[in-house]
Design a protein around this motif. Structure first.
Motif, short mmCIF file in Angstrom:
data_model
loop_
_atom_site.label_atom_id
_atom_site.label_comp_id
_atom_site.label_asym_id
_atom_site.label_seq_id
_atom_site.Cartn_x
_atom_site.Cartn_y
_atom_site.Cartn_z
N LEU A 141 0.83 -1.21 0.00
CA LEU A 141 0.00 0.00 0.00
C LEU A 141 0.86 1.26 0.00
CD1 LEU A 141 -2.67 -1.22 2.58
CD2 LEU A 141 -3.08 -0.74 0.16
N LEU A 142 2.02 1.19 0.66
CA LEU A 142 2.92 2.35 0.69
C LEU A 142 3.66 2.52 -0.64
CD1 LEU A 142 4.43 1.83 4.25
CD2 LEU A 142 2.92 3.69 3.55
N ARG A 193 -0.03 2.33 11.85
CA ARG A 193 0.03 1.40 12.98
C ARG A 193 -1.33 0.77 13.27
NH1 ARG A 193 1.09 6.05 16.42
NH2 ARG A 193 -0.77 6.63 17.60
N ASP A 194 -2.42 1.54 13.07
CA ASP A 194 -3.76 0.98 13.27
C ASP A 194 -4.11 0.02 12.15
OD1 ASP A 194 -4.07 2.54 15.55
OD2 ASP A 194 -4.90 4.23 14.42
N ALA A 195 -3.73 0.39 10.91
CA ALA A 195 -3.99 -0.48 9.77
C ALA A 195 -3.26 -1.81 9.92
CB ALA A 195 -3.58 0.22 8.48
N TYR A 196 -2.04 -1.74 10.47
CA TYR A 196 -1.25 -2.96 10.65
C TYR A 196 -1.96 -3.94 11.57
CZ TYR A 196 2.60 -5.96 12.21
OH TYR A 196 3.39 -7.03 12.53
N LYS A 200 -9.62 5.09 5.53
CA LYS A 200 -8.31 5.68 5.79
C LYS A 200 -7.95 5.47 7.26
CE LYS A 200 -8.00 9.21 2.19
NZ LYS A 200 -7.75 10.63 1.88
N MET A 201 -6.71 4.99 7.46
CA MET A 201 -6.24 4.72 8.82
C MET A 201 -4.76 5.04 8.90
SD MET A 201 -8.02 0.96 9.39
CE MET A 201 -7.67 0.90 11.14
N GLU A 234 2.46 7.23 11.83
CA GLU A 234 1.44 8.27 11.76
C GLU A 234 0.97 8.55 10.33
OE1 GLU A 234 -0.03 9.48 14.42
OE2 GLU A 234 1.26 8.16 15.61
N ARG A 235 1.60 7.95 9.35
CA ARG A 235 1.20 8.18 7.95
C ARG A 235 -0.16 7.52 7.70
NH1 ARG A 235 5.11 7.28 2.80
NH2 ARG A 235 6.24 8.87 4.01
#
Length: 454
Positions: free
Chosen positions: A134-135, A229-232, A225-226, A180-181
């Protein structure tokens, strides 16, 4: 299943429960017998039924705590229910079989948690790769269902990965630089929530209908959108679910329930029908006993995870038996609880030990709570002796609620200190006998006031 010996079980129980030595020995032997049964040939193993237990004694003497700690030691499914929640079929209340369905849910969650831990490393690796994809969009072609599927022959070949850039991003991700991204991931939204009103005694029908509606209308994927760290964490859970075989989980859970499950039925004395009275509420109480009987004797209960046999589930009944006695239960049910033990009321000596010996003693708990505010407290021996004596006095003059009286007294003693704690950071406070008497003396001496406050 636990391999602890009876002596080791009692030693572990002693860390949290004061006194009641005979009751501890009884449950320790009952637990060891479960392990012994597993060592036998299957033909003989099926013939050995668990020796169910009734623990008698006033409230607050450790009946529930013994059963709860025993279940933790055994690492087996454990359910605590109140007998008063159940009524015989046809009356308003819960169906007795619901306790087996609840126990099965506990076992499924227990096994699922263990399986999640087992596959967590693989799930974390897969989640990390998805985060990097995703990045670095475009490095791997996406399909509708999987980020990592191989291209079909008619699709364009994948673009070569920029390995160096990807590894740099991997290092930044692992160091938390990218936490934080914001990124956009696809999450599964819950399907429509349909409320099913079940009839009294038929709650399982409502649960099955809700489960069926959930399968008919599965959740939809939607972008969200997250932060990274939350998406992980979300992706780790999603990947773990993919790696877990829920059919295998259900099979293991069913085996644990059938071979090692423990159900603690509290307030058994409240469903005992007095022999000198027939009719009214006693009829309903006897009805609950008759509905409970086949569960304890051994039957097959239908759950959404399959059929569960109750033949070898251990039942521990408990009650104060102030106004009834075990012989007031119907004879058939009495016969299914062959082991009985009376737990003794607690006095000031036991209260003092409760305040000083267990690993989770109230004194330890309050000290730790106030340390979070920067306040150091310690208790003198005389203060704890005074609290113990007051607990016994109040129990004798009002209702005897056992060790639970200590909660009330400790809260009353430390109420002002807890309230002022943020303004008293850095102070040290000694709880001595005078401190205790100053805050409890008047209340304990006034019997009418102590009935309301203590």
């Amino acid at each position: 299943m636990s391999t602890l010996t009876p002596r080791e079980i009692v030693t572990e129980l002693d860390k949290y429960i004061i006194g009641q030595e005979e009751a501890k020995k009884m449950v320790a032997v009952a637990m060891r017998n479960r392990w012994r049964r597993q060592q036998l040939d299957p033909e003989l193993r099926d013939e050995i039924a668990p020796k169910n237990i009734i623990m008698m004694g006033p409230t607050g003497v450790g009946k529930t705590e013994i059963a709860r700690r025993l279940a933790r030691l055994a690492n087996c499914p454990f359910l605590k229910v109140e007998a008063t929640k159940f009524t015989e079929v046809g009356y308003v209340g819960r169906d007795v079989e619901s306790m087996i369905r609840d126990l099965m849910e506990i076992a499924v969650n227990m096994v699922r948690k263990e399986e999640t831990e087992r596959v967590r490393d693989r799930a974390e690796k897969n989640a990390e790769e998805r985060i990097l994809d995703l990045l670095l969009p475009g490095s791997v072609p996406k399909s509708a269902n999987n980020f990592f599927t191989l291209n079909a022959p008619d699709q364009e070949p994948p673009k070569p990965r920029d390995t160096e850039t990807r590894e740099k991003f991997r290092d930044m991700f692992r160091r938390g630089v990218l936490d934080e991204r914001e990124i956009e991931i696809e999450v599964t939204s819950q399907g429509p929530q349909v409320g099913i009103m079940g009839m009294p005694g038929m709650e399982d029908v409502g649960m099955q209908m809700q489960d069926m509606m959930g399968k008919m209308f599965p959740g939809q994927k939607k972008p969200r959108k997250m932060r990274v760290r939350d998406a992980y964490e979300t992706l780790v859970d999603e990947e773990a679910d993919k790696l877990i075989d829920m059919d295998k989980v259900a099979d293991q859970a069913r085996e644990r329930v059938e071979q090692g499950g423990i159900i603690f039925v509290d307030e058994v004395d409240k469903i005992a029908a007095r022999q000198d009275r027939q009719g009214g509420a006693d009829v309903s109480r006897e009805g609950v006993q008759r509905d409970l009987l086949p569960i304890v004797e051994g039957c097959v209960v239908n759950t959404k995870h399959g059929m569960v046999k109750t033949d070898h589930i251990l039942f521990i009944g408990a009650g104060a038996f102030h106004y009834s006695k075990p012989s007031d239960l119907i004879p058939e049910l009495q016969g299914r609880f062959p082991l009985r033990e009376e737990l003794h009321a607690l006095g000031k000596d036991e209260f003092y030990r409760i305040l000083t010996e267990p690993k989770n003693a109230l004194t330890v708990q309050y000290k730790a709570l106030l340390e979070t505010e920067g306040i150091a407290i310690d208790y003198t021996k005389e203060a704890l002796e005074e609290i113990s004596a007051m607990a016994q006095q109040v129990n004798e003059e009002t209702e005897n609620i056992g060790a639970r009286r200590l909660y009330t007294l400790m809260e009353k003693i430390l109420a002002d200190l807890s309230f002022d704690a943020p303004e008293r950071m850095g102070q040290s406070v000694s709880i001595d006998r005078e401190y205790v008497r100053e805050r409890l003396g008047d209340v304990v001496e006034d019997r009418d006031l102590s009935r309301f406050i203590l």
